[in-house]
Design an enzyme around this catalytic site. Structure first.
Site, PDB file in Angstrom:
ATOM      1  N   CYS A   9      81.006 -34.075 107.138  1.00 33.35           N
ATOM      2  CA  CYS A   9      82.189 -34.812 107.582  1.00 33.35           C
ATOM      3  C   CYS A   9      82.778 -35.582 106.391  1.00 33.35           C
ATOM      4  CB  CYS A   9      81.803 -35.783 108.697  1.00 33.35           C
ATOM      5  SG  CYS A   9      83.116 -36.925 109.167  1.00 33.35           S
ATOM      6  N   GLY A  10      84.072 -35.450 106.169  1.00 30.68           N
ATOM      7  CA  GLY A  10      84.736 -36.111 105.053  1.00 30.68           C
ATOM      8  C   GLY A  10      84.588 -37.621 105.066  1.00 30.68           C
TER       9      GLY A  10
END
Length: 116
Positions: A9-10
């Site tokens: 996840c960024g």
């Protein structure tokens, strides 16, 4: 300090980089390997809100067509238990100066920097 999320996840990546570059030790909990319990989700809701925790912008929400389903709060919690990727990430748990458990939901650079 604990950071909950998924590794790819960024927002989770940004939070972890910020903490690591500041020399902050933390434990990472991968939702895919260790999904949160109902008690954990209820604890986070108590510290923040269901609206803050329930991710309506992610692909899981869209894939499941949840916008059209008008879920009750209990149904949202049950759906997060089944699909932990519906939980907004990262979740950062920490103790404040008075040893009270605090929670940050989502990547908020200013709040995270205030911790460190």
């Amino acid at each position: 300090m604990r950071v909950y999320g998924i590794p790819n996840c960024g927002s989770v990546k940004k939070a972890r980089i910020l903490l690591e570059s500041s020399g902050v030790a933390y434990e990472f909990v991968d939702f895919k390997k260790t999904p949160p319990s109902k008690e954990q989700i209820l604890h986070w809701i108590k510290k923040t809100s269901l609206e803050a925790l329930f991710n309506t912008k992610g692909t899981t929400y869209k894939k499941l067509g949840l916008k059209e389903k008008n879920l009750t709060d209990e149904q949202k919690i049950q759906t997060m238990l089944t699909h932990p990727t519906l939980i907004k990430r990262p979740i950062i748990e920490f103790d404040d100066a008075k040893s009270q458990k605090k929670v940050i939901v989502g990547y908020d650079e200013a709040l995270i920097k205030a911790l460190i």
